[in-house]
Design an enzyme around this catalytic site. Structure first.
Site, PDB file in Angstrom:
ATOM      1  N   CYS A 164       0.850  -1.189   0.000  1.00 32.88           N
ATOM      2  CA  CYS A 164       0.000   0.000   0.000  1.00 32.88           C
ATOM      3  C   CYS A 164       0.895   1.251   0.000  1.00 32.88           C
ATOM      4  CB  CYS A 164      -0.948  -0.079   1.211  1.00 32.88           C
ATOM      5  SG  CYS A 164      -2.379   1.028   1.137  1.00 32.88           S
ATOM      6  N   THR A 165       0.562   2.257   0.796  1.00 29.47           N
ATOM      7  CA  THR A 165       1.349   3.493   0.776  1.00 29.47           C
ATOM      8  C   THR A 165       2.647   3.381   1.578  1.00 29.47           C
ATOM      9  OG1 THR A 165      -0.055   4.326   2.567  1.00 29.47           O
ATOM     10  CG2 THR A 165      -0.602   5.015   0.324  1.00 29.47           C
TER      11      THR A 165
END
Lengths: 242, 242
Positions: free
Chosen positions: B108-109
């Site tokens: 993800c981030t």
């Protein structure tokens, strides 16, 4: 992130216990903690942290005795489920909550715990593939499916099936659109690198290795299921399950 | 459960931090904690527990300063990643570990954190769909894919893509057969109830609602990415990303 469109406030809760499988809980948490107008309770026997079967530390925030009446009760599984099959503190909590809950959601071998609590009699349900043959000892009707919904009882198959079951549950307590928003937020467009996620697709050598590795816990679960069947007064079909 | 067939002992570690997305960590933990002949370290700034963005308590077992050299470093994301983008204690830990690691695995981030640490320059990578356009500010080459492997850098798209990335990683550090065994054990044969897991498939109204809900964090991430680009000396293409 989501527009509130669940009318009544929902109390959602999941029990945590030693040697559970953390994903049975954290998968549904990811989904159900995002339901608008809801509170998610992580519930333990006491306030002490537990370790999942691979050692992950999980910390409950309230005790069984402090839990509000739950609209959705999540019951995870994992090897540690075996240690609770005769634990009246846990089983009576499950029975009590199941009575009032809108939905009971078992993930993986959490279904066996529900079975031991006696709330699965006559209910169509699923569980981890290695334990599906045990459900009938609890009076349940085993269904070979990833998610089974029978009245207020929602059951998911092994571990990661909790994600699919939780999204189904969001549709039940909310709307399809809320479920779709949560699915997009968690980018749930899975691409498993192998086709090895169930008995039908996994290569025979892989099935054998995993079955062999689980032989001990599966045998223990069978012995327990037989004992619980007697306690519950469940009459089994004549043929012995495989 | 698994036959050891990873030759050298592997140190696998994941950082945890406030307001992270717990699934970015617990998904890969489910997979990678089962790699034979390995130890999984849950690593924090200090010994204090953190809460994920939805409130789940996660407890690190060792501090950055006590971490062994990791063979596999997992970097999760979630909203809390934003607070670490200029945090030199975290960034220097990432740089230091990346230098020696066999694999760096962002979920993800978490890719933005790796970017801020300066280890993504010239690297093909992916991240959550809402942040893909930000990767070039860190000198990375954004790739629209669920999992991207570029040399020792493995990146997964949003949240649940960590499962797919982790299984790919097991093949890299172990064998396909080990990955297949883990996949069967966790019954990872997903059946999402909706086709709403990415921008291409989700209904337009769903995309709009989720984008709107993420507008503030996405704008904040863009502002941060611009500032980090200056610090890193990354020269952007003329056109502004969408």
């Amino acid at each position: 992130m989501l527009e509130p469109s669940v009318r009544d406030h929902l109390n959602i809760g999941c029990i945590v216990f030693q040697r559970m499988d953390q994903s049975d809980f954290t998968g549904p948490f990811e989904v159900l903690s995002r339901v608008p107008n809801s509170t998610f309770y992580v519930i333990g026997r006491d306030h002490n942290s537990v370790r999942d079967v691979r050692g992950l530390i999980l910390t409950p925030e309230i005790r069984f005795s402090d839990s509000p009446a739950l609209d959705v009760l999540i019951v995870p599984g994992g090897e540690g489920q075996e240690d609770l099959m005769d634990d009246e503190v846990v089983l009576s909590f499950l029975r009590h909550q199941c009575h009032g809950a809108k939905y009971i959601f078992s993930v993986c071998t959490g279904a066996l715990l529900c079975g031991a609590a006696g709330v699965l009699q006559g209910v169509r349900a699923t569980t981890h593939w290695s334990a599906l043959h045990l459900l009938e000892y609890f009076g349940a009707i085993p269904v070979h499916a990833r998610v089974v919904i029978d009245g207020k009882y929602v059951s998911a198959a092994g571990v990661t099936a909790g994600l699919d079951g939780a999204l189904r549950l969001v549709s039940l307590v909310g709307t399809d659109e809320i479920a779709q928003q949560i699915q997009l937020g968690m980018e749930y467009a899975p691409e498993p690198p192998f086709d090895s996620g169930n008995l039908q697709s996994a290569p025979p050598g892989v099935v054998k290795a995993v079955r062999d590795g689980m032989q001990r816990i599966t045998q223990r679960r069978l012995d327990t299921a037989k004992r619980v069947a007697e306690r519950l007064g469940v009459h089994l079909p004549c043929k012995q399950p495989a």
